[in-house]
Design an enzyme around this catalytic site. Structure first.
Site, PDB file in Angstrom:
ATOM      1  CB  SER A  10      -0.921   0.021   1.234  1.00 25.34           C
ATOM      2  OG  SER A  10      -0.159   0.106   2.428  1.00 25.34           O
ATOM      3  CG  ASP A  58       5.815  -8.553  11.011  1.00 26.46           C
ATOM      4  OD1 ASP A  58       6.515  -7.532  10.854  1.00 26.46           O
ATOM      5  OD2 ASP A  58       4.919  -8.644  11.870  1.00 26.46           O
ATOM      6  CG  ASN A  85       7.629   2.239   1.737  1.00 27.85           C
ATOM      7  OD1 ASN A  85       7.471   3.444   1.907  1.00 27.85           O
ATOM      8  ND2 ASN A  85       6.622   1.369   1.833  1.00 27.85           N
ATOM      9  CE1 TYR A 150       7.053   7.066  11.264  1.00 24.98           C
ATOM     10  CE2 TYR A 150       6.966   9.446  11.614  1.00 24.98           C
ATOM     11  CZ  TYR A 150       6.980   8.353  10.753  1.00 24.98           C
ATOM     12  OH  TYR A 150       6.943   8.557   9.397  1.00 24.98           O
ATOM     13  CE  LYS A 154       9.866   6.521   9.070  1.00 24.30           C
ATOM     14  NZ  LYS A 154      10.182   5.532   8.017  1.00 24.30           N
ATOM     15  CB  THR A 187      -0.132   6.114   3.256  1.00 23.31           C
ATOM     16  OG1 THR A 187       0.323   6.520   4.553  1.00 23.31           O
ATOM     17  CG2 THR A 187       0.690   6.818   2.179  1.00 23.31           C
TER      18      THR A 187
END
Length: 256
Positions: A10, A58, A85, A150, A154, A187
């Site tokens: 996706s 996974d 990704n 998170y 990143k 998304t």
């Protein structure tokens, strides 16, 4: 030519796979959602006459990531492009967010990306050709209260990629590695992270199109919109304490 794309079921990953298919790349697509991968395989093989190899897994599983590399190497010998990704987020105060979900996030956003980058990069350096794109975020440029883990993952992706890029540059390697740093993208991220963006979201297809084009041009850090690049510049200039203060109130509006 063959490319491996993680998180391909996706969003950005799926649309990057489409962009690579347009360029006549055969694909290895990796994700947990086998049904969506099968739909993508049927679509791309029919429209572009390429081969799509589905790998349902996974990426939290570190040993599974190593096995993926070995299986791909045994079957194809090498790949030309790696797109890391796969990733997800979560939102809330650090003391309240779910520890197991965060550990899974670290394994997916950092460990899997680290493993695949290192293993496939070694082969690319040996061949002196290849492209890697690691999907980071504008979040990698600043502290992120209420999405602390998170943002930290990143930042890791961004700094790792920039560091490897310099190493490759110093040895005059033809291998190119890029960090994609988009802003909010439409998304499934919001659903998984339990957030709702309060700003305009970019279409994942637009992000993918620009990202792939800039990757093949060898861009070190890829921004898909000018205002996102501007934000990265401001994040370097303004004090971290100020960015954290502003980010807190932006994030608070996102929490569902």
């Amino acid at each position: 030519m063959i490319a491996l794309v993680t998180g391909a079921s996706s969003g950005i990953g799926r649309d990057i796979a489409r962009e690579l298919a347009k360029r006549n790349y055969n694909l290895i697509v990796v994700a947990r959602n086998e049904e969506e991968l099968k739909k993508l395989k049927q679509e791309l093989e029919k429209e572009y006459s390429i081969n799509v190899d589905i790998r349902t897994m996974d990426l939290i599983d570190r040993e599974g990531c190593k096995k993926l590399y070995l299986d791909v190497k045994e079957k194809y010998n090498y790949i030309d492009v790696l797109i890391n990704n796969a990733g997800f987020g979560t939102c809330g105060e650090f003391i309240n967010t779910n520890l197991e979900k965060e550990l899974g996030m670290i394994d997916t956003n950092i460990s899997a990306l680290h493993i695949l980058t290192k293993l496939f990069l070694k082969d690319m350096v040996e061949r002196n050709e290849g492209y890697i794109m690691n999907v980071s975020s504008i979040a990698g440029y600043m502290p992120g209260p209420l999405m602390a883990t998170y943002y930290a993952t990143k930042s890791y992706v961004l700094r790792l990629t920039q560091s490897i890029n310099q190493e490759l540059k110093m040895k005059k390697s033809n291998v190119k590695i890029s960090a994609l740093c988009p802003g909010p993208v439409k998304t499934n991220f919001q659903k998984v992270a339990d957030v709702k963006f309060n700003v305009a979201e970019t279409k994942s297809s637009d992000v993918a199109r620009i990202a792939v084009r800039k990757m093949f041009k060898g861009k070190k850090v890829i921004f898909t919109q000018f205002h996102i690049k501007l934000t990265s510049i401001l994040a370097k200039i303004l004090p971290d304490s100020f960015m954290a203060f502003c980010c807190y109130f932006v994030q608070r509006r996102k929490i569902i």
